[in-house]
Design a protein around this motif. Structure first.
Motif, short mmCIF file in Angstrom:
data_model
loop_
_atom_site.label_atom_id
_atom_site.label_comp_id
_atom_site.label_asym_id
_atom_site.label_seq_id
_atom_site.Cartn_x
_atom_site.Cartn_y
_atom_site.Cartn_z
N PHE A 114 42.78 36.92 39.56
CA PHE A 114 42.27 37.26 40.89
C PHE A 114 40.76 37.53 40.84
CE2 PHE A 114 46.71 39.11 41.90
CZ PHE A 114 47.15 37.88 42.33
N GLY A 115 40.33 38.31 39.84
CA GLY A 115 38.93 38.71 39.76
C GLY A 115 38.00 37.53 39.55
N VAL A 116 38.39 36.61 38.65
CA VAL A 116 37.58 35.42 38.41
C VAL A 116 37.50 34.57 39.67
CG1 VAL A 116 37.44 33.26 37.12
CG2 VAL A 116 37.98 35.39 35.93
N ALA A 117 38.61 34.46 40.38
CA ALA A 117 38.64 33.66 41.62
C ALA A 117 37.73 34.28 42.68
CB ALA A 117 40.07 33.55 42.13
N TRP A 118 37.79 35.62 42.86
CA TRP A 118 36.93 36.28 43.84
C TRP A 118 35.46 36.08 43.50
CZ3 TRP A 118 39.12 36.97 48.10
CH2 TRP A 118 40.35 37.59 48.26
N ALA A 119 35.11 36.25 42.20
CA ALA A 119 33.71 36.10 41.80
C ALA A 119 33.22 34.68 42.02
CB ALA A 119 33.56 36.50 40.33
N TRP A 120 34.10 33.72 41.84
CA TRP A 120 33.76 32.31 42.04
C TRP A 120 33.53 32.03 43.53
CZ3 TRP A 120 37.44 27.71 40.37
CH2 TRP A 120 36.76 26.50 40.57
N LEU A 121 34.50 32.46 44.35
CA LEU A 121 34.42 32.16 45.78
C LEU A 121 33.41 33.02 46.52
CD1 LEU A 121 38.28 31.87 46.50
CD2 LEU A 121 36.62 30.00 46.24
N GLY A 122 33.25 34.28 46.11
CA GLY A 122 32.42 35.21 46.87
C GLY A 122 31.05 35.49 46.30
N ALA A 123 30.82 35.12 45.01
CA ALA A 123 29.52 35.43 44.41
C ALA A 123 28.93 34.25 43.66
CB ALA A 123 29.65 36.64 43.48
N GLY A 124 29.59 33.12 43.69
CA GLY A 124 29.06 31.93 43.04
C GLY A 124 29.11 31.92 41.54
N GLU A 125 29.88 32.83 40.91
CA GLU A 125 30.04 32.84 39.46
C GLU A 125 31.14 31.84 39.09
OE1 GLU A 125 30.54 36.55 37.49
OE2 GLU A 125 28.67 37.39 38.24
#
Length: 306
Positions: A249-260
């Protein structure tokens, strides 16, 4: 509480935990220990209100006489709260979460050594598969030259968590076990007090304070109270294993919401972790249904022990 409901609530806990990384990436001025201070402070304030509503004002009268297990668990929570946020300021969200995901391996070892409980073969298999996925992700990150400073700080989180789950489990096995909900408040207060001198002078903007209040209450206080309650229903290794969903979940959020954007190896390793979780829980449900007519229960800590 049924096993399926307990697992569902634990998944909700990991979903709430997982927003920390993406929210942190949208802070304006707060950094490192100041992030830890404000999040822990808002966590403590939220918990104070929640615990007073749940247990009544009398809860606070015997604060200094609270049992040792409560303070030990609180110290573990403090390490977890502090190390996690500091690590997020030193490296990527994915790297922090991947490092934290060694938790089930450490917890299973502590569970076996200190509580002397047998673990189902399916749990050991799931831990092995999840560990393989984590090792793959971590190895590829190291080869890419990512700094290990954040990972070393993040490593304190699963170590403290393993000790904490073991304390909660042992307390739950006692007929007169202590109420462990206040331990989360103790951890929040210790974390805030430890971080304040290192955070001074405070520079957080109003925008930052709003986001940190969200982290302290929704991302931290609520799920931590839930996980203490779930320690009465699920064994420590299973809690730690389900907590691996925070990685996905955390990796997905960072990808979608912060461009990581995570690398291919991170996605592949995360997929293996998720497969291990789904397989473990599917087997647990299947075996539970097979044993139910005979009145048998799956080999896990009974809820009535706490």
């Amino acid at each position: 509480m049924s096993h399926a409901r307990a697992v569902s609530l634990m998944i909700l806990v990991t979903l709430l935990w997982s927003i920390a990384g993406v929210v942190t990436r949208h802070l304006d001025a707060a950094r490192s220990f100041e992030v830890t201070f404000w999040r822990s402070l808002f966590n403590a304030l939220t918990l104070a209100v929640a615990l007073t509503a749940l247990r009544g004002p009398a809860l606070w009268r015997g604060l200094l006489q609270w049992p040792r297990a409560l303070w030990l668990s609180g110290a573990c929570w403090a390490v977890m709260f502090t190390a996690f946020m500091v690590a997020l300021t030193l490296t990527t969200v994915a790297n922090v979460l991947v490092t934290m995901a060694v938790g089930p391996l450490v917890t299973a070892l502590f569970f076996r050594l200190f509580l002397r409980r047998r673990l189902p073969a399916r749990t050991w298999t799931a831990i092995a598969l999840a560990g393989l996925g984590i090792a793959w992700m971590f190895g590829r990150e190291a080869q890419a030259g990512v700094s290990l400073a954040g990972s070393l700080v993040a490593l304190a989180v699963p170590l403290a968590a393993a000790v904490n789950w073991t304390i909660l489990q042992r307390n739950g096995e006692r007929a007169a076990g202590a109420d462990m909900l206040p331990a989360v408040w103790i951890g929040a207060m210790l974390s805030a007090l430890a971080a304040l001198p290192l955070a001074w002078p405070l520079q957080a903007s109003a925008h930052d304070l709003g986001l940190l209040a969200l982290l302290g209450s929704v991302q931290l206080a609520i799920p931590c109270l839930l996980v203490v309650r779930l320690a009465r229903e699920l064994p420590a290794p299973e809690i730690a294993l389900l907590a691996l969903l925070e990685v996905v979940f955390g990796v997905a959020w960072a990808w979608l919401g912060a461009g990581e954007q995570p690398s291919t190896s991170t996605l592949a390793g995360g997929a293996l972790v998720l497969a291990a979780l789904v397989g473990n829980e599917a087997l647990a449900l299947h075996r539970g249904r097979l044993r139910q007519p005979a009145g048998e229960r799956e080999d896990r800590t009974p809820a009535t022990r706490r």
